[in-house]
Write a protein that holds these residues in place. Structure first.
Motif, mmCIF file in Angstrom:
data_model
loop_
_atom_site.group_PDB
_atom_site.id
_atom_site.type_symbol
_atom_site.label_atom_id
_atom_site.label_comp_id
_atom_site.label_asym_id
_atom_site.label_seq_id
_atom_site.Cartn_x
_atom_site.Cartn_y
_atom_site.Cartn_z
ATOM 1 N N GLU A 3 0.818 -1.212 0.000
ATOM 2 C CA GLU A 3 0.000 0.000 0.000
ATOM 3 C C GLU A 3 0.855 1.266 0.000
ATOM 4 O O GLU A 3 0.559 2.231 -0.710
ATOM 5 C CB GLU A 3 -0.923 -0.018 1.210
ATOM 6 N N ARG A 4 1.936 1.248 0.794
ATOM 7 C CA ARG A 4 2.767 2.438 0.902
ATOM 8 C C ARG A 4 3.435 2.773 -0.428
ATOM 9 O O ARG A 4 3.517 3.942 -0.831
ATOM 10 C CB ARG A 4 3.825 2.239 1.983
ATOM 11 N N THR A 28 12.155 11.029 4.373
ATOM 12 C CA THR A 28 13.299 11.539 3.628
ATOM 13 C C THR A 28 13.180 11.190 2.158
ATOM 14 O O THR A 28 12.557 10.181 1.796
ATOM 15 C CB THR A 28 14.604 10.945 4.177
ATOM 16 N N PRO A 29 13.787 11.977 1.273
ATOM 17 C CA PRO A 29 13.788 11.635 -0.152
ATOM 18 C C PRO A 29 14.410 10.276 -0.427
ATOM 19 O O PRO A 29 13.958 9.555 -1.330
ATOM 20 C CB PRO A 29 14.600 12.775 -0.781
ATOM 21 N N SER A 30 15.447 9.898 0.346
ATOM 22 C CA SER A 30 16.076 8.594 0.118
ATOM 23 C C SER A 30 15.110 7.456 0.419
ATOM 24 O O SER A 30 15.122 6.421 -0.264
ATOM 25 C CB SER A 30 17.340 8.460 0.969
ATOM 26 N N ALA A 31 14.254 7.637 1.431
ATOM 27 C CA ALA A 31 13.258 6.611 1.732
ATOM 28 C C ALA A 31 12.248 6.471 0.602
ATOM 29 O O ALA A 31 11.831 5.358 0.246
ATOM 30 C CB ALA A 31 12.547 6.944 3.049
ATOM 31 N N ILE A 32 11.857 7.600 0.017
ATOM 32 C CA ILE A 32 10.943 7.560 -1.122
ATOM 33 C C ILE A 32 11.595 6.850 -2.300
ATOM 34 O O ILE A 32 10.989 5.984 -2.949
ATOM 35 C CB ILE A 32 10.512 8.983 -1.519
ATOM 36 N N SER A 33 12.836 7.206 -2.596
ATOM 37 C CA SER A 33 13.547 6.577 -3.716
ATOM 38 C C SER A 33 13.679 5.079 -3.507
ATOM 39 O O SER A 33 13.533 4.284 -4.454
ATOM 40 C CB SER A 33 14.928 7.223 -3.876
ATOM 41 N N ARG A 37 12.244 2.078 -5.926
ATOM 42 C CA ARG A 37 13.088 1.012 -6.492
ATOM 43 C C ARG A 37 12.515 -0.371 -6.186
ATOM 44 O O ARG A 37 12.487 -1.253 -7.055
ATOM 45 C CB ARG A 37 14.507 1.140 -5.945
ATOM 46 N N LEU A 38 12.029 -0.559 -4.954
ATOM 47 C CA LEU A 38 11.438 -1.848 -4.590
ATOM 48 C C LEU A 38 10.184 -2.131 -5.417
ATOM 49 O O LEU A 38 9.960 -3.264 -5.870
ATOM 50 C CB LEU A 38 11.095 -1.854 -3.101
ATOM 51 N N LEU A 39 9.386 -1.101 -5.629
ATOM 52 C CA LEU A 39 8.189 -1.284 -6.444
ATOM 53 C C LEU A 39 8.563 -1.607 -7.882
ATOM 54 O O LEU A 39 7.959 -2.493 -8.517
ATOM 55 C CB LEU A 39 7.329 -0.015 -6.382
ATOM 56 N N GLN A 40 9.575 -0.915 -8.411
ATOM 57 C CA GLN A 40 9.983 -1.153 -9.795
ATOM 58 C C GLN A 40 10.462 -2.591 -9.994
ATOM 59 O O GLN A 40 10.218 -3.198 -11.049
ATOM 60 C CB GLN A 40 11.087 -0.168 -10.177
ATOM 61 N N ARG A 41 11.143 -3.175 -9.004
ATOM 62 C CA ARG A 41 11.648 -4.544 -9.138
ATOM 63 C C ARG A 41 10.527 -5.562 -9.345
ATOM 64 O O ARG A 41 10.754 -6.630 -9.922
ATOM 65 C CB ARG A 41 12.460 -4.914 -7.894
ATOM 66 N N SER A 42 9.332 -5.229 -8.861
ATOM 67 C CA SER A 42 8.212 -6.165 -8.993
ATOM 68 C C SER A 42 7.417 -5.958 -10.275
ATOM 69 O O SER A 42 6.436 -6.664 -10.515
ATOM 70 C CB SER A 42 7.278 -6.030 -7.789
#
Length: 300
Positions: A3-4, A28-33, A37-42
């Motif tokens: 969901e996040r 933080t922006p790094s947490a968003i990035s 990236r994790l979403l893109q891997r799926s």
């Protein structure tokens, strides 16, 4: 995906940068990035792409962001049902509005929902440029916004319903040479000084249309957004102004004249995120807004 991650993708589509999303979600922006990236891997296809210095959604990203709205709506319904929150008629409901809509609709809501056990209202005034109204739905349950009749509709990230389609009339002192006329055209008023709003606010486009119809640039003598202040400047002889026909209080020293030959009409719309109306209290306030709108026109 979770969901996040879907929420982040949706916010990125609206805000246009990782930094803006991080500020909105208080991380933080790094947490968003990292979450992107994790979403893109799926996913088998790219969800984002660089467009200059901005990170934008691809077609696949936009499709997934649209699905995220449905996911958030479904999850909101589930959570509210478990907590027995959906059916509470006395829940807190936050409502934002620009100034003239606030002065018109806030008192009507208070009176219309005054019975014991009704929604608990929390009002906020938000005088923002037209493009910023959809973003306010992040912080408020319901947002009263305005746009000109011929402008594009609100983005699909929000649900919108029209409360009023309100004419914009030319305000002038009651003793002005044009005050005896039933209406005025662009050529009649083009040589007058004008009081108008700041750039980015809906009324400004109609001011520009008057100049275009008259074939000349109007003299913009004063820039004031608050119509109550505008009325006093007009009454003191500071110039003409466009003022809403129904949602500004009548001024004893002014008359309003319809504008002929130029489209001068604004929508007053109520915006909200789709999941907000899962709550009974929000639906009650939304229904009361539509009932109140029927009383505003005074039979016009």
């Amino acid at each position: 995906m979770d969901e996040r991650q879907l929420r982040i993708l949706r916010e990125l589509g609206e805000l246009g940068s990782v930094t803006a999303v991080a500020e909105a979600l208080l991380v933080t922006p790094s947490a968003i990035s990292q979450q992107l990236r994790l979403l893109q891997r799926s996913m088998p296809v790219p969800l984002t792409a660089r467009h200059g210095r901005r990170l934008v959604l691809t077609d696949a990203g936009q499709a997934l962001a649209g699905a995220a709205i449905e996911v958030e709506t479904a999850l909101a319904r589930a959570r509210h049902t478990v907590e027995e929150f959906v059916d509470r008629p006395d829940g807190d409901v936050s409502v934002a509005a620009f100034h003239s809509a606030a002065s018109t609709f806030f008192p009507l809501l208070l009176r219309g929902l005054a019975a014991p056990g009704g929604p608990r209202l929390a009002f906020g005034d938000e005088d923002v440029p037209q493009d910023d109204f959809p973003r306010l739905t992040r912080d408020y349950d319901l947002v009263l916004a305005h746009r000109l009749d011929h402008t594009p509709p609100w983005p699909r990230t929000v649900t919108a319903g029209t409360l009023l389609r309100e004419p914009l009339d030319v305000a002038m002192p009651a003793d002005h040479p044009l005050a005896a006329r039933p209406w005025v055209g662009a050529a009649d008023v083009a040589d007058q000084p004008w009081i108008t709003v700041h750039d980015g606010f809906p009324v400004m486009a109609t001011i520009e249309a008057i100049g275009a119809a008259a074939g000349r640039r109007l003299h913009l003598a004063h820039r004031v957004n608050e119509f109550a202040v505008v009325a006093e400047i007009v009454a003191a002889g500071g110039g003409l102004a466009l003022m809403p026909r129904w949602t500004t209080r009548p001024h004893p020293a002014l008359v309003l004249k319809p504008l002929d030959g130029v489209r001068a009409l604004r929508h007053i719309d109520v915006l909200h995120r789709p999941e907000r109306t899962a709550r009974r209290a929000v639906r009650a306030v939304l229904a009361e807004l539509h009932r109140a709108a029927g009383t505003v026109t005074g039979g016009d």
